[in-house]
Design a protein around this motif. Structure first.
Motif, PDB file in Angstrom:
ATOM      1  N   THR A  46     -23.403  -5.010   2.703  1.00  0.00           N
ATOM      2  CA  THR A  46     -23.067  -5.100   4.131  1.00  0.00           C
ATOM      3  C   THR A  46     -22.175  -3.924   4.553  1.00  0.00           C
ATOM      4  O   THR A  46     -21.098  -3.731   3.993  1.00  0.00           O
ATOM      5  N   PHE A  47     -22.678  -3.151   5.519  1.00  0.00           N
ATOM      6  CA  PHE A  47     -21.899  -1.983   5.977  1.00  0.00           C
ATOM      7  C   PHE A  47     -22.173  -1.714   7.448  1.00  0.00           C
ATOM      8  O   PHE A  47     -22.227  -0.579   7.888  1.00  0.00           O
ATOM      9  N   ARG A  52     -18.593  -1.476   9.623  1.00  0.00           N
ATOM     10  CA  ARG A  52     -17.913  -0.215   9.333  1.00  0.00           C
ATOM     11  C   ARG A  52     -18.279   0.864  10.338  1.00  0.00           C
ATOM     12  O   ARG A  52     -17.409   1.562  10.834  1.00  0.00           O
ATOM     13  N   PRO A 102      -9.693  10.301   6.387  1.00  0.00           N
ATOM     14  CA  PRO A 102     -10.212  10.313   5.022  1.00  0.00           C
ATOM     15  C   PRO A 102     -11.735  10.465   5.011  1.00  0.00           C
ATOM     16  O   PRO A 102     -12.401  10.082   5.967  1.00  0.00           O
ATOM     17  N   ALA A 103     -12.254  11.052   3.921  1.00  0.00           N
ATOM     18  CA  ALA A 103     -13.700  11.308   3.819  1.00  0.00           C
ATOM     19  C   ALA A 103     -14.490   9.998   3.809  1.00  0.00           C
ATOM     20  O   ALA A 103     -14.050   9.008   3.233  1.00  0.00           O
ATOM     21  N   GLU A 120      -7.815   7.474  -0.791  1.00  0.00           N
ATOM     22  CA  GLU A 120      -8.316   7.045   0.526  1.00  0.00           C
ATOM     23  C   GLU A 120      -9.703   7.583   0.870  1.00  0.00           C
ATOM     24  O   GLU A 120     -10.284   7.191   1.882  1.00  0.00           O
ATOM     25  N   ASP A 121     -10.228   8.490   0.056  1.00  0.00           N
ATOM     26  CA  ASP A 121     -11.517   9.122   0.390  1.00  0.00           C
ATOM     27  C   ASP A 121     -12.691   8.397  -0.265  1.00  0.00           C
ATOM     28  O   ASP A 121     -12.595   7.963  -1.410  1.00  0.00           O
ATOM     29  N   THR A 122     -13.800   8.315   0.469  1.00  0.00           N
ATOM     30  CA  THR A 122     -15.004   7.666  -0.039  1.00  0.00           C
ATOM     31  C   THR A 122     -16.120   8.702  -0.176  1.00  0.00           C
ATOM     32  O   THR A 122     -16.317   9.518   0.727  1.00  0.00           O
ATOM     33  N   TYR A 123     -16.822   8.668  -1.307  1.00  0.00           N
ATOM     34  CA  TYR A 123     -17.882   9.646  -1.558  1.00  0.00           C
ATOM     35  C   TYR A 123     -19.141   8.995  -2.085  1.00  0.00           C
ATOM     36  O   TYR A 123     -19.110   7.945  -2.716  1.00  0.00           O
ATOM     37  N   HIS A 165       0.844  -1.205   0.000  1.00  0.00           N
ATOM     38  CA  HIS A 165       0.000   0.000   0.000  1.00  0.00           C
ATOM     39  C   HIS A 165       0.875   1.249   0.000  1.00  0.00           C
ATOM     40  O   HIS A 165       0.622   2.202  -0.744  1.00  0.00           O
ATOM     41  N   ARG A 167     -10.600  -4.471   5.898  1.00  0.00           N
ATOM     42  CA  ARG A 167     -10.508  -4.442   4.431  1.00  0.00           C
ATOM     43  C   ARG A 167      -9.778  -3.184   3.967  1.00  0.00           C
ATOM     44  O   ARG A 167      -9.897  -2.116   4.585  1.00  0.00           O
ATOM     45  N   MET A 184     -14.596   5.900  -4.626  1.00  0.00           N
ATOM     46  CA  MET A 184     -13.475   6.337  -3.793  1.00  0.00           C
ATOM     47  C   MET A 184     -12.465   7.061  -4.668  1.00  0.00           C
ATOM     48  O   MET A 184     -12.333   6.756  -5.853  1.00  0.00           O
ATOM     49  N   MET A 242      -6.266  -4.447  -5.152  1.00  0.00           N
ATOM     50  CA  MET A 242      -6.018  -3.014  -4.999  1.00  0.00           C
ATOM     51  C   MET A 242      -4.668  -2.605  -5.580  1.00  0.00           C
ATOM     52  O   MET A 242      -4.437  -1.426  -5.819  1.00  0.00           O
ATOM     53  N   LEU A 279     -18.311  -1.356  -2.002  1.00  0.00           N
ATOM     54  CA  LEU A 279     -17.398  -0.602  -1.147  1.00  0.00           C
ATOM     55  C   LEU A 279     -17.922  -0.450   0.271  1.00  0.00           C
ATOM     56  O   LEU A 279     -17.324   0.248   1.098  1.00  0.00           O
ATOM     57  N   GLY A 280     -19.050  -1.096   0.587  1.00  0.00           N
ATOM     58  CA  GLY A 280     -19.523  -1.112   1.965  1.00  0.00           C
ATOM     59  C   GLY A 280     -20.086   0.210   2.452  1.00  0.00           C
ATOM     60  O   GLY A 280     -19.837   0.609   3.589  1.00  0.00           O
ATOM     61  N   ALA A 281     -20.826   0.902   1.600  1.00  0.00           N
ATOM     62  CA  ALA A 281     -21.516   2.120   2.029  1.00  0.00           C
ATOM     63  C   ALA A 281     -22.831   2.207   1.249  1.00  0.00           C
ATOM     64  O   ALA A 281     -23.271   3.276   0.840  1.00  0.00           O
ATOM     65  N   ILE A 321     -23.517   7.566   6.897  1.00  0.00           N
ATOM     66  CA  ILE A 321     -24.483   6.461   6.870  1.00  0.00           C
ATOM     67  C   ILE A 321     -25.482   6.655   8.007  1.00  0.00           C
ATOM     68  O   ILE A 321     -25.093   6.884   9.150  1.00  0.00           O
ATOM     69  N   ALA A 366      -6.409  -5.883   0.971  1.00  0.00           N
ATOM     70  CA  ALA A 366      -6.083  -5.142  -0.247  1.00  0.00           C
ATOM     71  C   ALA A 366      -7.020  -5.519  -1.386  1.00  0.00           C
ATOM     72  O   ALA A 366      -6.591  -5.768  -2.510  1.00  0.00           O
ATOM     73  N   GLU A 368     -25.789   4.703   0.857  1.00  0.00           N
ATOM     74  CA  GLU A 368     -25.546   6.000   0.220  1.00  0.00           C
ATOM     75  C   GLU A 368     -25.275   5.861  -1.277  1.00  0.00           C
ATOM     76  O   GLU A 368     -24.756   6.774  -1.897  1.00  0.00           O
ATOM     77  N   TYR A 426     -11.443   0.316   3.751  1.00  0.00           N
ATOM     78  CA  TYR A 426     -11.872   1.047   4.951  1.00  0.00           C
ATOM     79  C   TYR A 426     -10.694   1.829   5.507  1.00  0.00           C
ATOM     80  O   TYR A 426     -10.123   1.514   6.551  1.00  0.00           O
ATOM     81  N   THR A 427     -10.318   2.877   4.788  1.00  0.00           N
ATOM     82  CA  THR A 427      -9.116   3.635   5.129  1.00  0.00           C
ATOM     83  C   THR A 427      -9.299   4.428   6.423  1.00  0.00           C
ATOM     84  O   THR A 427      -8.442   4.402   7.297  1.00  0.00           O
TER      85      THR A 427
END
Ligand SMILES: Cc1cc2nc3c(=O)[nH]c(=O)nc-3n(C[C@H](O)[C@H](O)[C@H](O)COP(=O)(O)O)c2cc1C
Ligand code: SF4
Ligand code: FES
Lengths: 154, 425
Positions: B100-101, B104, B5-6, A135-138, A29, B135, A132, A66, A122-124, B10, B177, A127, B138-139
């Motif tokens: 699944t979240f 998190r 990180p953004a 490192e940012d998720t939107y 990474h 994972r 992403m 990744m 991506l587990g969100a 949720i 990763a 929303e 999930y930064t």
């Protein structure tokens, strides 16, 4: 060999875990963050730091999604194409990205700044649609907002 | 507070105020806030109990694993301590099942609840080294955990001789990763050893031969977050939450065509209908529920909404993932996405799984495009017969399951594609 700053980061990972081979993913990474991808030339010095055979490192890099060995890109835009996002706007998101960046999924902009990478959930999902940038998720909230977000990455 | 990180916000709601007591609010809760609300008191109480007694309480609590398989946690721990030390404890934070979240938000918003659960669990099974495998995507969660561990160390909840108990523990955080298969516990262990995430043949189970060949307990994030409650409330009181055989709070990540998607913490005697209509606000446009996918695992039809959200044979089970589809959604199209997921995520180690997952995606794509032949349809029977019995791990065992259920429950939808095909010819 790695330049000093990067080497220090890698050594920090290697000394962190009870066994040094456990640090391989953290190191990869960090290498990807540093170069924008995993350069082939980085694998041998990494294998020496970790004390493992080069082919082992090669196998690990190839296994984990990744890591990108092909195209250097400053920012990887990971777009969720899984089932919830599929039904709730991934097509609009991809279209907006293609329009703004003038590249297709899997491609990189000519200045090697952005690469679009389709990925699984991506587990969100509440929303959706989700993407992403490094490192940012939107959450995707329309082309205008997307343009704004993209311009904040310089 | 430092910035992370953004992450998108949720929505979360709870009727029980347990796991989501703090995590319903979309921000990181510091150790000070956690301590103010009685945090780390369960740990003090646990140190006054013997490890055997803790395991006994966890067994009596009926707590089952929230990572998908629903295995009784106390029983797993009992098996582990039958094998000689050193032992390891691992928190599975790989959460990558579509839809699944839930883990998190526990990690990102209430990391000390997870850490307290891990310390008690490690003490119970006699592990002095524990790992969190999170994972790679999930930064924020990764950095939040590193900071929380630092806080806990400064306050003496981690490290040597914790709270004067004589018990030592270090918690390490490892990042994945981008490989869903690393959520499977033996693949996770391989990955944590610095290898590719190829599942191991079981038995031996991780409680016998796990990380570095030592007895290892792998538990899900949500499972672990229940432990401080079982200790602080006592198992008898814990059993009063929901049905006494499936006691405790459960998190349900709800997504898809509902008005209020988010994570809901509810007792397990809630029905699927209540989750969708009473809590998640009903469907978008008040449409009829056509189907609910439990991740990429099960397909339920709109006729099955009265099932309880528990681990009984007729319950919802799994990770509690609720993905809602309504009347206009194309089930074949949804199945195609699931097939593509398995095609992408098979580790490729077993040939029938590798080839079968690929074939399944190709077949569904052909059906979806109206290009399938009669012979293609028979391919599904073939896939289901061969992948499952020849697979090393649970991925191969379930790769054809949701699609088979969908074909049985929505024959007319698949039939329509068959007709489309006939017309084309
Ligand atoms: C393909 C596959 C993926 C899995 N992914 C996860 C995961 O992301 N998180 C998780 O906790 N369990 C996952 N599991 C279940 C784990 O193997 C294991 O049963 C679980 O972590 C045990 O914890 P629990 O008993 O607390 O549920 C997965 C299983 C399979 C077969
Ligand atoms: S069943 Fe599939 S995912 Fe599991 S080990 Fe075999 S090839 Fe890998
Ligand atoms: S399906 Fe897109 S984030 Fe889960």
């Amino acid at each position: 060999m790695f330049e000093q700053e990067l080497l220090e980061k890698l050594n920090k990972h290697i000394n962190y875990f009870p066994r040094k081979e456990q640090a391989i993913l953290l190191c990869l990474h960090t290498i990807q963050d540093h170069y924008g991808y995993i350069p082939q030339e980085s694998l041998r010095p990494l294998s020496e730091l970790l004390g493992m055979p080069l082919n082992h490192v090669e196998q690990v890099v190839a296994f984990y999604d990744m890591f990108d060995r092909e195209t250097p890109a400053k920012y990887r835009i990971r777009v969720c194409v899984s089932v919830v996002c599929h039904f709730l706007g991934k097509h609009e998101l991809l279209k907006a990205l293609e329009k703004i960046l003038k590249i297709k999924p899997g491609e990189v902009t000519p200045d090697r700044k952005f690469k679009i990478v389709p990925v699984q959930c991506l587990g969100a999902c509440s929303e959706a649609p989700i993407f992403m940038i490094n490192e940012d998720t939107y959450k995707f909230e329309g082309e205008e907002k997307l343009n704004e977000i993209l311009s904040s990455y310089t | 507070m430092r910035s992370y990180p953004a992450i998108p916000e949720i929505y979360a709601e709870t009727t029980l105020n347990m796991l989501l007591k703090r995590a319903k609010k979309p921000r990181v809760h510091s150790i000070e806030e956690y301590l103010k609300e009685g945090g780390y008191q369960a740990l003090e109480k646990a140190f006054n109990m013997s490890p055997e007694e803790i395991i006994d309480w966890v067994e009596k609590s009926t707590l089952r694993g929230r990572g998908g398989a629903g295995f009784p946690t106390g029983t797993k721990w009992k098996f582990a301590v039958q094998n000689p030390a050193p032992r390891y404890f691992i928190c599975n934070a790989d959460e990558s099942e579509p839809g699944t979240f839930k883990d998190r938000i526990l990690i990102e918003r209430d990391p000390h609840l997870l850490l307290e659960g891990m310390i008690i669990s490690s003490y119970a099974i006699g592990a002095n080294e524990a790992f969190i495998y999170i994972r790679g995507e999930y930064t924020a969660g990764y950095y939040i955990l590193l900071d929380a561990i630092k806080e806990a160390k400064e306050k003496g909840f981690l490290g040597k001789n914790i709270l004067g108990s004589g018990f030592d523990l270090e918690i390490y955080v490892a990042r994945g990763a981008g490989a869903y298969i690393c959520g499977e516990e033996t693949a996770l262990i391989e990955s944590l050893e610095g290898k590719r995430g190829h599942p191991r043949l079981k038995p031996p189970y991780p409680v016998q031969v796990g990380l570095f060949g030592r007895p290892t307990v792998v538990n899900n994030v949500e499972t672990i977050c229940n432990i401080p409650f079982i200790i602080s409330m006592g198992w008898e009181e814990y059993r009063y939450i929901g049905p006494s055989d499936y006691a405790g709070p459960k998190l349900f990540p709800v997504s898809g065509k509902v008005k209020k998607p988010g994570v809901y913490e509810l007792p397990m005697n809630t029905t699927l209908r209540e989750v969708i209509f009473k809590y998640a606000g009903g469907t978008i446009g008040n449409k009829k529920v056509k189907a609910v996918f439990s991740g990429a695992l099960d397909c339920f039809s709109g006729e099955e909404l009265d099932m309880p959200m528990d681990y009984s044979p007729f319950g919802f089970g799994g990770t509690g993932t609720v993905m809602v589809f309504t009347e206009d959604d194309d089930i074949v199209e949804a199945c195609l996405q699931v097939a593509k997921f398995y095609e992408h995520e098979t580790c490729g180690q077993c040939t029938p799984c590798r080839v079968g997952c690929h074939e399944q995606a190709v077949l569904l794509e052909r059906i979806y495009r109206g290009e399938a032949t009669e012979k293609d349809w028979e391919g599904f029977v073939f896939i289901n017969r061969y992948i499952q019995p020849t697979s090393i791990c649970g991925l191969g065992a379930v790769a054809g399951r949701l699609i088979k259920q969908a074909m049985e429950k929505f024959p007319e939808e698949f039939e329509a594609y068959r007709k489309k095909l006939k017309q084309a010819i």
